[in-house]
Write an enzyme that holds these catalytic residues in place. Structure first.
Site, PDB file in Angstrom:
ATOM      1  CB  CYS A   2      -0.916   0.251   0.991  1.00 60.62           C
ATOM      2  SG  CYS A   2      -2.366  -1.465   1.436  1.00 60.62           S
ATOM      3  NE  ARG A  27       4.820   1.362   0.133  1.00 63.93           N
ATOM      4  CZ  ARG A  27       6.597   1.130   0.985  1.00 63.93           C
ATOM      5  NH1 ARG A  27       7.036   1.685   0.505  1.00 63.93           N
ATOM      6  NH2 ARG A  27       5.775   0.902   2.053  1.00 63.93           N
ATOM      7  CD1 TRP A  74      -0.210  -6.142  -2.920  1.00 62.53           C
ATOM      8  CD2 TRP A  74      -0.482  -7.041  -0.420  1.00 62.53           C
ATOM      9  NE1 TRP A  74      -0.250  -7.608  -3.293  1.00 62.53           N
ATOM     10  CE2 TRP A  74      -0.067  -8.292  -1.477  1.00 62.53           C
ATOM     11  CE3 TRP A  74      -0.652  -7.323   0.640  1.00 62.53           C
ATOM     12  CZ2 TRP A  74       0.152  -9.144  -0.753  1.00 62.53           C
ATOM     13  CZ3 TRP A  74      -0.638  -7.854   1.429  1.00 62.53           C
ATOM     14  CH2 TRP A  74      -0.681  -9.405   0.816  1.00 62.53           C
ATOM     15  CG  ASN A 100       1.264   0.958   4.516  1.00 64.46           C
ATOM     16  OD1 ASN A 100       0.689  -0.591   4.000  1.00 64.46           O
ATOM     17  ND2 ASN A 100       2.465   1.063   4.364  1.00 64.46           N
ATOM     18  N   GLY A 101      -1.131  -1.283   6.479  1.00 65.71           N
ATOM     19  CA  GLY A 101      -0.880  -1.588   7.406  1.00 65.71           C
ATOM     20  C   GLY A 101      -2.240  -2.844   8.091  1.00 65.71           C
ATOM     21  CD  GLU A 481      16.816 -14.138  -5.339  1.00 66.27           C
ATOM     22  OE1 GLU A 481      15.594 -14.331  -4.293  1.00 66.27           O
ATOM     23  OE2 GLU A 481      16.460 -13.332  -6.006  1.00 66.27           O
ATOM     24  CE  LYS A 485      13.376 -12.403  -8.058  1.00 66.56           C
ATOM     25  NZ  LYS A 485      14.526 -11.972  -6.667  1.00 66.56           N
ATOM     26  CD  GLU A 488       9.939 -12.984  -6.916  1.00 64.72           C
ATOM     27  OE1 GLU A 488       9.237 -11.804  -6.256  1.00 64.72           O
ATOM     28  OE2 GLU A 488      10.799 -12.430  -7.385  1.00 64.72           O
ATOM     29  CG  HIS A 504      18.040 -37.675   0.153  1.00 62.59           C
ATOM     30  ND1 HIS A 504      19.061 -38.870   1.779  1.00 62.59           N
ATOM     31  CD2 HIS A 504      19.615 -37.345   0.024  1.00 62.59           C
ATOM     32  CE1 HIS A 504      19.514 -38.908   0.710  1.00 62.59           C
ATOM     33  NE2 HIS A 504      20.184 -38.530   0.364  1.00 62.59           N
ATOM     34  CE  LYS A 603      11.648  -3.612  -4.431  1.00 61.66           C
ATOM     35  NZ  LYS A 603      11.902  -5.396  -5.135  1.00 61.66           N
TER      36      LYS A 603
HETATM   37  C1  F6R Z   1      11.855 -11.187  -3.872  1.00 60.06           C
HETATM   38  C2  F6R Z   1      11.391 -10.546  -3.571  1.00 60.06           C
HETATM   39  C3  F6R Z   1      11.296 -10.837  -2.121  1.00 60.06           C
HETATM   40  C4  F6R Z   1      11.662  -9.343  -1.352  1.00 60.06           C
HETATM   41  C5  F6R Z   1      11.093 -10.068   0.579  1.00 60.06           C
HETATM   42  C6  F6R Z   1      12.142  -8.773   1.243  1.00 60.06           C
HETATM   43  O1  F6R Z   1      11.886 -10.728  -5.499  1.00 60.06           O
HETATM   44  O2  F6R Z   1      11.391  -9.094  -3.325  1.00 60.06           O
HETATM   45  O3  F6R Z   1      10.997 -12.285  -2.285  1.00 60.06           O
HETATM   46  O4  F6R Z   1      13.382 -10.064  -0.669  1.00 60.06           O
HETATM   47  O5  F6R Z   1       9.532  -9.351   0.249  1.00 60.06           O
HETATM   48  O6  F6R Z   1      12.268  -7.586   1.691  1.00 60.06           O
HETATM   49  P1  F6R Z   1      13.621  -6.546   1.841  1.00 60.06           P
HETATM   50  O7  F6R Z   1      14.959  -6.596   1.101  1.00 60.06           O
HETATM   51  O8  F6R Z   1      12.964  -5.723   1.379  1.00 60.06           O
HETATM   52  O9  F6R Z   1      13.475  -6.809   3.698  1.00 60.06           O
END
Ligand code: F6R
Length: 608
Positions: A2, A27, A74, A100-101, A481, A485, A488, A504, A603
């Site tokens: 948000c 966000r 969001w 937001n929250g 990782e 990627k 997501e 396993h 994000k």
């Molecule tokens: C994946 C991604 C998320 C962040 C996670 C932590 O591409 O961006 O998994 O890594 O939400 O976010 P930060 O690093 O901002 O604490």
């Protein structure tokens, strides 16, 4: 999660708010809305979907106003629809709130207000706020006092911005465990979730602390603190933020731009810190805790998502080079378990945004334990950077695409430096690794120059529904990782495994329709990874390998190979992830998805 913005001043308030929301859209992008007051008449405009939809209706409305608050959502409580879009209002339509929250006691408050005749139209937790302000305002006839009484009643996390018809030239705001920053202008003021929304207008900012309450007019900023019950002298800071970095330039999207900024991210993370000529690692942000660092005998790294995977790389680096035992925990798990702590433990929070709610909660959990709290953070001035005792900034520059890319690379660079620093020069890896860190940007660039090979690979494999990613040692977190990627941004099922774990269980899934991305760069464990590749091939599973330039043998074992420059095992994940980021990127593009704003994600995850 948000995005919030408020503006008061001579400019078109709705224009400032829409532009701000556009830069905060990463966000959340489920719905967007704003509230404004024109000639004492309140107006609320909302739209499901992207801010561009809201922009259209705002342009059609031809509003001329000097105060407005806005929100891009969001969804947490309640589905994605118009009634749940912010701003929320009281029944009389005189009080407007964006949030937001999460308000954890919303249903209790709602039940009590319903007994008093309040009716709710949305399914959100936020809607209790304007009603509760209304409830108190009708009793005490003082908006600030009603706002503060409301804040005392609500539990959970919030950044709140409110507007009232009774006081049409003032914005009220408050924060607890959710980010909020004031932008100080000349005869105008701003408030937003993060500086990117206001940087175009001012570089003077005030970062708010928990329990701060703000009263903002165009010519004044008043900050008080609910807990300490007094007015504060706000600390105005100057942003060192280059807005150019946050713009797209010639790139089609932020994800590609940010992947291409990898060489600069590595360079900036080691600049002035990796000093091989002096046989020195200089981490200025840790200088004031250098004595305490000498007595650390255990490290707990807390982080989420991509930052957690960077932490897992850090575990290998710190243990092997500095000999200090390291545990890496998902902050969301760390927060709800009891474990013994001694004062010689250090907590390291890793976060790109510095605003991840779980990671902040982890730091708050250990606040009274007397342990050293460190941060490895990208966003300057963010909550984590302010609540930790000391830390190291990643200096990767703003990351706007939801999928984290260059931040991971910068985090692993910083973790290399930190491991070397903690080793106090005792590791044999000191000099070679410092030299390597300086060579790494050019090696990353070489991978970016061979982008067409990775695109071809994505064109070949985009139709598969499942992928495995495998690696050993520092390449194991890189595999995790890589799988994240792909999931997501391409919505393809992908799982990361330690290569040795395949037998396993996971190998049962392998057949001709289940490709494996095998990280098989040069390392003492390469032969073992070869065996795992053979086992997959014996079950007809297609294999794509990431290998070190010069390894011709691997071609015989795998269906496809992407070569990367030779580097050290400690820095290998930095180069490996670039390939996997680009692979996921091209698959997502091929499938026609919005790579910067993948579905269901946002994000900066500012709710637990
Ligand atoms: C994946 C991604 C998320 C962040 C996670 C932590 O591409 O961006 O998994 O890594 O939400 O976010 P930060 O690093 O901002 O604490």
């Amino acid at each position: 999660m948000c995005g919030i913005i408020g503006y008061i001043g001579p400019l078109s308030a709705t224009d400032v708010v829409i532009e701000g929301l556009e830069s905060l859209e990463y966000r959340g992008y489920d719905s967007a809305g704003l509230a404004t007051i024109e000639k004492n008449k309140p107006i609320v405009l909302k739209q499901v979907g992207r801010v561009s939809g809201l922009r259209k209706i705002v342009e059609q409305s031809k509003l001329k106003t000097t105060i407005a608050i806005g929100h891009t959502r969001w969804a947490t409580h309640g589905g994605v629809n118009l009634k749940n879009a912010h701003p929320h209002t009281n029944l009389d339509n005189t009080i407007f709130v964006v949030h937001n929250g999460i308000i954890e006691n919303a249903s209790d408050i709602r039940s009590k207000l319903e007994i008093d005749g309040y009716r709710f139209v949305s399914d959100t937790d936020t809607e209790v706020v304007p009603h509760l302000i209304d409830y108190y305002f009708k009793q005490i006839d003082d908006f600030k006092a009603a706002f503060e009484a409301t804040l005392r009643d609500i539990k959970g996390a919030y950044s709140l911005v409110a507007l009232s018809q009774s006081d049409p030239e003032t914005i009220y705001a408050a924060r607890l465990s959710s980010p909020l920053v004031i932008g100080v202008g000349e005869d105008e003021n701003f408030i937003a979730s993060d500086p990117s929304a206001i940087i175009e207008h001012t570089k003077k900012v005030i970062y708010l602390d928990d329990y701060d309450v703000v009263v903002l007019t165009k010519s004044s900023v008043e900050v008080s603190n609910l807990k300490h019950d007094k007015t504060k002298k706000p600390n105005i800071e100057l942003l060192e933020y280059d807005n150019e970095q946050a713009l797209l330039g010639d790139y089609p999207n932020f994800m590609l731009k940010e992947i291409f900024e990898t060489p600069a991210a590595i360079r900036n993370a080691s600049l002035g810190r990796a000093l091989p000529d002096k046989n020195l690692v200089k981490l200025g942000g840790l200088e004031n805790v250098s004595e305490q660092l000498k007595y650390i005998d255990r490290i707990v790294i807390v982080a989420m998502g991509t930052s957690y995977y960077a932490g897992l790389v850090g575990e290998y680096l710190i243990e092997e080079m500095a000999g200090i035992p390291v545990e890496v925990q998902l902050a969301s798990e760390f927060n709800y378990r009891d474990e013994p702590f001694s004062r010689s433990t250090a907590i390291i929070a890793i976060s790109q945004s510095g605003e991840t709610a779980d990671t902040i909660a982890a730091l708050k959990k250990v606040e009274d334990y007397g342990v050293l709290r460190l941060g490895i953070v990208n966003a300057v001035g963010s909550s984590i950077s302010r609540i930790t005792d000391a830390g190291v900034y990643c200096h990767a520059g703003p990351e706007k695409a939801v999928a984290s890319t260059k931040a991971f690379v910068a985090q692993v660079t910083v973790l290399n430096l930190l491991a070397l620093k903690l080793s106090e020069g005792k590791t044999k890896r000191f000099k070679p690794l410092l030299n390597e860190l300086l060579l790494l940007p050019d090696k990353a660039q070489a991978i970016l120059d061979s982008i067409d090979d990775i695109k071809k690979l994505a064109d070949k494999y985009y139709g598969y529904r499942d992928f495995l990613y495998i690696g050993r040692h520092t390449s194991f977190p890189a595999a995790l990782e890589g799988a994240l990627k792909l999931k997501e941004i391409s919505y393809i099922h992908a799982e990361g495994y330690a290569a040795g774990e395949m037998k396993h269980g996971p190998i049962a899934m392998i057949d001709k329709d289940f490709p494996t991305f095998a990280i098989a760069t040069d390392s003492p464990l390469l032969d073992k990874t070869y065996s795992n590749i053979q086992e997959i091939r014996a079950r007809c599973g297609p294999v794509i390998a990431i290998a070190t330039i010069g390894n011709s043998e691997i071609k015989k074992l795998c269906d496809d190979v992407i070569y990367i420059p030779k580097t050290e095992t400690e820095t290998d994940p930095i180069l490996q992830v670039i390939v996997m980021q680009l692979f996921a990127y091209f698959i997502s593009m091929k499938k026609g998805f919005d790579v910067d704003k993948p579905r269901n994600l946002a994000k900066s995850v500012t709710v637990e």
